[in-house]
Design a protein around this motif. Structure first.
Motif, PDB file in Angstrom:
ATOM      1  N   MET A   1       8.523   2.574  40.981  1.00 49.87           N
ATOM      2  CA  MET A   1       8.269   3.180  39.699  1.00 49.87           C
ATOM      3  C   MET A   1       7.200   2.365  38.983  1.00 49.87           C
ATOM      4  O   MET A   1       7.305   1.151  38.869  1.00 49.87           O
ATOM      5  CB  MET A   1       9.547   3.221  38.853  1.00 49.87           C
ATOM      6  N   ALA A   2       6.195   3.056  38.477  1.00 49.66           N
ATOM      7  CA  ALA A   2       5.143   2.387  37.712  1.00 49.66           C
ATOM      8  C   ALA A   2       5.649   2.096  36.309  1.00 49.66           C
ATOM      9  O   ALA A   2       6.335   2.911  35.696  1.00 49.66           O
ATOM     10  CB  ALA A   2       3.907   3.280  37.652  1.00 49.66           C
ATOM     11  N   VAL A   3       5.324   0.912  35.808  1.00 44.77           N
ATOM     12  CA  VAL A   3       5.730   0.524  34.460  1.00 44.77           C
ATOM     13  C   VAL A   3       4.553   0.783  33.530  1.00 44.77           C
ATOM     14  O   VAL A   3       3.447   0.318  33.773  1.00 44.77           O
ATOM     15  CB  VAL A   3       6.152  -0.960  34.407  1.00 44.77           C
ATOM     16  N   ASN A   4       4.799   1.556  32.457  1.00 43.35           N
ATOM     17  CA  ASN A   4       3.763   1.858  31.479  1.00 43.35           C
ATOM     18  C   ASN A   4       4.400   1.939  30.099  1.00 43.35           C
ATOM     19  O   ASN A   4       5.568   1.570  29.933  1.00 43.35           O
ATOM     20  CB  ASN A   4       3.032   3.163  31.843  1.00 43.35           C
ATOM     21  N   ASP A   5       3.656   2.416  29.104  1.00 41.99           N
ATOM     22  CA  ASP A   5       4.187   2.490  27.740  1.00 41.99           C
ATOM     23  C   ASP A   5       5.393   3.416  27.628  1.00 41.99           C
ATOM     24  O   ASP A   5       6.202   3.266  26.732  1.00 41.99           O
ATOM     25  CB  ASP A   5       3.101   2.942  26.760  1.00 41.99           C
ATOM     26  N   GLU A   6       5.520   4.391  28.528  1.00 47.08           N
ATOM     27  CA  GLU A   6       6.657   5.312  28.496  1.00 47.08           C
ATOM     28  C   GLU A   6       7.921   4.684  29.078  1.00 47.08           C
ATOM     29  O   GLU A   6       9.018   5.074  28.750  1.00 47.08           O
ATOM     30  CB  GLU A   6       6.326   6.596  29.267  1.00 47.08           C
ATOM     31  N   THR A   7       7.757   3.730  29.985  1.00 46.93           N
ATOM     32  CA  THR A   7       8.916   3.139  30.659  1.00 46.93           C
ATOM     33  C   THR A   7       9.230   1.727  30.193  1.00 46.93           C
ATOM     34  O   THR A   7      10.206   1.144  30.644  1.00 46.93           O
ATOM     35  CB  THR A   7       8.694   3.115  32.187  1.00 46.93           C
ATOM     36  N   ARG A   8       8.425   1.199  29.276  1.00 49.67           N
ATOM     37  CA  ARG A   8       8.656  -0.161  28.804  1.00 49.67           C
ATOM     38  C   ARG A   8       8.711  -0.164  27.283  1.00 49.67           C
ATOM     39  O   ARG A   8       7.799   0.308  26.614  1.00 49.67           O
ATOM     40  CB  ARG A   8       7.540  -1.086  29.257  1.00 49.67           C
ATOM     41  N   LYS A   9       9.786  -0.691  26.744  1.00 48.32           N
ATOM     42  CA  LYS A   9       9.939  -0.866  25.298  1.00 48.32           C
ATOM     43  C   LYS A   9      10.521  -2.258  25.073  1.00 48.32           C
ATOM     44  O   LYS A   9      11.375  -2.719  25.828  1.00 48.32           O
ATOM     45  CB  LYS A   9      10.881   0.175  24.686  1.00 48.32           C
ATOM     46  N   PHE A  10      10.058  -2.917  24.032  1.00 46.09           N
ATOM     47  CA  PHE A  10      10.608  -4.214  23.664  1.00 46.09           C
ATOM     48  C   PHE A  10      11.641  -3.995  22.570  1.00 46.09           C
ATOM     49  O   PHE A  10      11.351  -3.376  21.551  1.00 46.09           O
ATOM     50  CB  PHE A  10       9.491  -5.156  23.190  1.00 46.09           C
ATOM     51  N   VAL A  11      12.845  -4.494  22.799  1.00 46.72           N
ATOM     52  CA  VAL A  11      13.971  -4.290  21.893  1.00 46.72           C
ATOM     53  C   VAL A  11      14.580  -5.644  21.576  1.00 46.72           C
ATOM     54  O   VAL A  11      14.787  -6.465  22.471  1.00 46.72           O
ATOM     55  CB  VAL A  11      15.041  -3.378  22.560  1.00 46.72           C
ATOM     56  N   ARG A  12      14.862  -5.883  20.302  1.00 48.39           N
ATOM     57  CA  ARG A  12      15.492  -7.138  19.895  1.00 48.39           C
ATOM     58  C   ARG A  12      17.009  -7.019  20.047  1.00 48.39           C
ATOM     59  O   ARG A  12      17.602  -5.998  19.721  1.00 48.39           O
ATOM     60  CB  ARG A  12      15.145  -7.442  18.431  1.00 48.39           C
ATOM     61  N   VAL A  13      17.614  -8.066  20.532  1.00 51.14           N
ATOM     62  CA  VAL A  13      19.071  -8.142  20.641  1.00 51.14           C
ATOM     63  C   VAL A  13      19.558  -9.020  19.499  1.00 51.14           C
ATOM     64  O   VAL A  13      19.074 -10.135  19.311  1.00 51.14           O
ATOM     65  CB  VAL A  13      19.497  -8.733  22.005  1.00 51.14           C
ATOM     66  N   THR A  14      20.517  -8.505  18.709  1.00 47.78           N
ATOM     67  CA  THR A  14      21.022  -9.242  17.557  1.00 47.78           C
ATOM     68  C   THR A  14      21.970 -10.347  17.996  1.00 47.78           C
ATOM     69  O   THR A  14      22.360 -10.430  19.169  1.00 47.78           O
ATOM     70  CB  THR A  14      21.771  -8.304  16.587  1.00 47.78           C
ATOM     71  N   GLN A  15      22.379 -11.182  17.053  1.00 48.78           N
ATOM     72  CA  GLN A  15      23.329 -12.258  17.349  1.00 48.78           C
ATOM     73  C   GLN A  15      24.653 -11.712  17.869  1.00 48.78           C
ATOM     74  O   GLN A  15      25.370 -12.401  18.586  1.00 48.78           O
ATOM     75  CB  GLN A  15      23.574 -13.106  16.098  1.00 48.78           C
ATOM     76  N   ARG A  16      24.966 -10.478  17.502  1.00 50.97           N
ATOM     77  CA  ARG A  16      26.215  -9.861  17.970  1.00 50.97           C
ATOM     78  C   ARG A  16      26.043  -9.143  19.309  1.00 50.97           C
ATOM     79  O   ARG A  16      26.941  -8.464  19.781  1.00 50.97           O
ATOM     80  CB  ARG A  16      26.726  -8.886  16.911  1.00 50.97           C
ATOM     81  N   GLY A  17      24.857  -9.276  19.927  1.00 47.46           N
ATOM     82  CA  GLY A  17      24.625  -8.663  21.230  1.00 47.46           C
ATOM     83  C   GLY A  17      24.263  -7.195  21.153  1.00 47.46           C
ATOM     84  O   GLY A  17      24.296  -6.491  22.161  1.00 47.46           O
ATOM     85  N   GLN A  18      23.893  -6.703  19.987  1.00 47.98           N
ATOM     86  CA  GLN A  18      23.573  -5.288  19.819  1.00 47.98           C
ATOM     87  C   GLN A  18      22.078  -5.057  19.991  1.00 47.98           C
ATOM     88  O   GLN A  18      21.262  -5.870  19.567  1.00 47.98           O
ATOM     89  CB  GLN A  18      24.014  -4.799  18.440  1.00 47.98           C
TER      90      GLN A  18
END
Length: 102
Positions: A1-18
């Motif tokens: 699978m090619a990785v591009n803007d549609e398949t890659r997102k940066f998400v922050r994980v909170t201190q509670r693991g959310q």
């Protein structure tokens, strides 16, 4: 699978693991809020998939299970998972008391 803007997102994980699933992914996968997903750990990755309702699953599999059997199986798995979590918590408490990591 090619990785591009549609398949890659940066998400922050909170201190509670959310973490928040990106809106366009939730919409594409039909994940509503509140809803449940299944998370699968594979090597160094996490796969997140929508958890389908019993009605949707039964519709796909027709008469594969007797009435109430699917719900009973899900409850059994849930009970086993809860028991494992409690055992893990007890073991973690023992490791902390002994000052060692098993």
């Amino acid at each position: 699978m090619a990785v591009n803007d549609e398949t890659r997102k940066f998400v922050r994980v909170t201190q509670r693991g959310q973490a928040t699933l990106p809106k366009e992914w939730r919409e594409r996968l039909g994940i509503d809020a509140p809803d449940e997903v299944v998370m699968i750990s594979v090597d160094d990755s996490i796969i997140v998939k929508p958890l389908r309702s019993l009605e949707e699953v039964a519709g796909r599999h027709g008469d594969a299970l007797e009435e109430g059997e699917a719900l009973a199986k899900l409850q059994e798995w849930n009970t086993e998972e809860e028991e494992q979590e409690r055992a893990d918590e007890r073991n973690h408490g023992l490791e902390s008391e002994n000052g060692s990591n098993l």
